[in-house]
Motif scaffolding. Structure first.
Motif, mmCIF file in Angstrom:
data_model
loop_
_atom_site.group_PDB
_atom_site.id
_atom_site.type_symbol
_atom_site.label_atom_id
_atom_site.label_comp_id
_atom_site.label_asym_id
_atom_site.label_seq_id
_atom_site.Cartn_x
_atom_site.Cartn_y
_atom_site.Cartn_z
ATOM 1 N N THR A 34 10.061 -10.858 3.838
ATOM 2 C CA THR A 34 10.966 -11.435 2.593
ATOM 3 C C THR A 34 11.675 -12.187 2.103
ATOM 4 O O THR A 34 12.851 -11.418 1.300
ATOM 5 C CB THR A 34 9.967 -10.382 1.670
ATOM 6 O OG1 THR A 34 9.278 -9.864 1.679
ATOM 7 C CG2 THR A 34 10.030 -11.237 -0.089
ATOM 8 N N ASP A 73 8.043 -6.408 -6.705
ATOM 9 C CA ASP A 73 7.224 -5.631 -7.310
ATOM 10 C C ASP A 73 6.344 -6.745 -5.979
ATOM 11 O O ASP A 73 6.158 -8.037 -5.896
ATOM 12 C CB ASP A 73 6.889 -5.670 -8.338
ATOM 13 C CG ASP A 73 7.530 -5.015 -8.924
ATOM 14 O OD1 ASP A 73 7.996 -4.120 -8.525
ATOM 15 O OD2 ASP A 73 7.773 -5.054 -10.486
ATOM 16 N N GLY A 74 4.902 -5.736 -5.639
ATOM 17 C CA GLY A 74 4.725 -7.260 -5.527
ATOM 18 C C GLY A 74 3.938 -6.807 -3.119
ATOM 19 O O GLY A 74 4.120 -5.624 -3.257
ATOM 20 N N GLN A 75 4.157 -7.951 -3.122
ATOM 21 C CA GLN A 75 3.496 -7.547 -1.186
ATOM 22 C C GLN A 75 4.691 -7.944 -1.263
ATOM 23 O O GLN A 75 4.661 -8.194 0.275
ATOM 24 C CB GLN A 75 2.425 -8.650 -1.016
ATOM 25 C CG GLN A 75 0.658 -9.500 -2.083
ATOM 26 C CD GLN A 75 0.623 -7.547 -2.220
ATOM 27 O OE1 GLN A 75 0.516 -7.393 -0.998
ATOM 28 N NE2 GLN A 75 0.253 -6.898 -2.693
ATOM 29 N N ALA A 98 6.968 -7.464 1.753
ATOM 30 C CA ALA A 98 7.534 -5.849 2.663
ATOM 31 C C ALA A 98 9.100 -5.696 2.269
ATOM 32 O O ALA A 98 9.729 -5.430 2.558
ATOM 33 C CB ALA A 98 7.942 -6.663 4.281
ATOM 34 N N GLY A 139 8.912 -3.834 -0.338
ATOM 35 C CA GLY A 139 9.527 -4.318 -1.516
ATOM 36 C C GLY A 139 10.698 -5.063 -1.906
ATOM 37 O O GLY A 139 11.065 -4.649 -2.765
#
Length: 328
Positions: free
Chosen positions: A71, A194-196, A198, A200
């Motif tokens: 991310t 938060d969410g998807q 890698a 976090g």
């Protein structure tokens, strides 16, 4: 932190016309960051002014990391002539501030950051230059170039270079895999998301990435220039990395060598930021940096470099430096 003159036109062309622009952060380079908000959306405007900065490496590494499932900020718009890039906004929750408020989460959060490194090191490296002997030596030389003159020391620079030449083969061995080294992987450059995302985590400040030894970013994370990482946490995270990545060779020695190399470099950089760039706040980090460097120099692999420091920068000249700078 006044937005660049070209920003309004750039934002209009990017579909963000009339957005509110507010200062977000500066850093140790010429780069500056602004938050832009329009109709409930927000993004980050990076100002990387030429000729001092070039945003192309940031864009290339961001796209490489995203292609590998990590991310990094999405690139929303770019104007390379003016050094302007509009990027995804990861919010404000950096590891540093999160752990200041919740120190009991230190092992869990650092564990996620170490797992991300182990994951990154399993992927093919980015197409960037190598972290080679010339780069290591240029960086360690910042200490003798900036710090030593600042405290009035005339040191043996040829001996300094020779001492590093004696220890750097430890991190140039063929049994260490070549990995993407982000180079500034620490608590102020890693966002909790938060969410998807890698692991976090969101990644920032990787435009100087090179291909080098896997211990470097672990050092960057656990021997943080800007916050104290307890030695017990550091030891636990090194063990965690070992379990996940199974590094070859004498990893402890490589970690110490790269720790000493990085910490010597940072002492020089922070002195330069004060002397050349008028940023005295970086002096407050020097006691931590000397403590970390001295701990690394105690490793047997660093014996030639440790002898040079003992002969050229006595302990009292290291720890008295901050007071001398303050009086200068």
């Amino acid at each position: 932190m006044i937005p660049p003159a070209a920003a309004p036109d750039f934002l209009t062309k990017a579909g963000w016309g009339d957005a509110a622009i507010s200062p977000l952060a500066g850093d140790a380079s010429f780069r500056r960051y602004f938050r832009v908000i329009r109709n409930g959306r927000q993004a980050v405007l990076m100002d990387a002014p030429p000729p001092h900065e070039d945003p192309r490496p940031f864009i290339a590494i961001a796209e490489h990391l995203r292609a590998d499932g990590f991310t990094a900020p999405a690139i929303l718009a770019r104007d390379l002539d003016h050094g302007l890039v509009l990027i995804e906004d990861f919010g404000d929750l950096r590891i540093k501030e999160y752990l200041e408020a919740q120190p009991e989460q230190e092992l869990a959060v650092y564990g996620r950051a170490v797992d991300l490194l182990a994951d990154l090191h399993r992927r093919p490296p980015a197409q960037v230059p190598p972290y080679d002997r010339a780069v290591y030596q240029r960086e360690t030389g910042l200490l003798t170039e900036w710090y030593c003159p600042a405290i009035g020391l005339d040191v043996d620079t040829d001996g300094y270079r020779a001492a590093w030449d004696a220890v750097l083969p430890m991190v140039e061995r063929d049994d260490a895999p070549a990995v993407t080294v982000l180079r500034d992987y620490h608590a102020e450059n890693i966002m909790l998301i938060d969410g998807q995302a890698a692991h976090g985590l969101g990644l920032l400040d990787f435009q100087d990435a090179l291909v080098g030894h896997p211990a470097y970013d672990l050092v960057s994370l656990l021997q943080d220039a800007r916050r104290d990482v307890p030695t017990a946490v550091e030891a636990a995270m090194i063990a965690r990395y070992r379990d996940a990545a199974h590094p070859r060779g004498d990893f402890d020695a490589a970690y110490a060598v790269l720790g000493a190399q990085r910490n010597a470099k940072i002492i020089g950089i922070f002195t330069r930021l004060w002397k050349r760039d008028g940023k005295p706040r970086y002096l407050s980090f020097l006691p931590r940096m000397w403590g970390l460097l001295e701990r690394d120099l105690a490793h047997p692999a660093l014996a030639p470099v440790a002898r040079w420091f003992d002969a050229n920068i006595p302990a009292d000249r290291r720890h008295a430096a901050l007071e001398e700078f303050a009086e200068a």
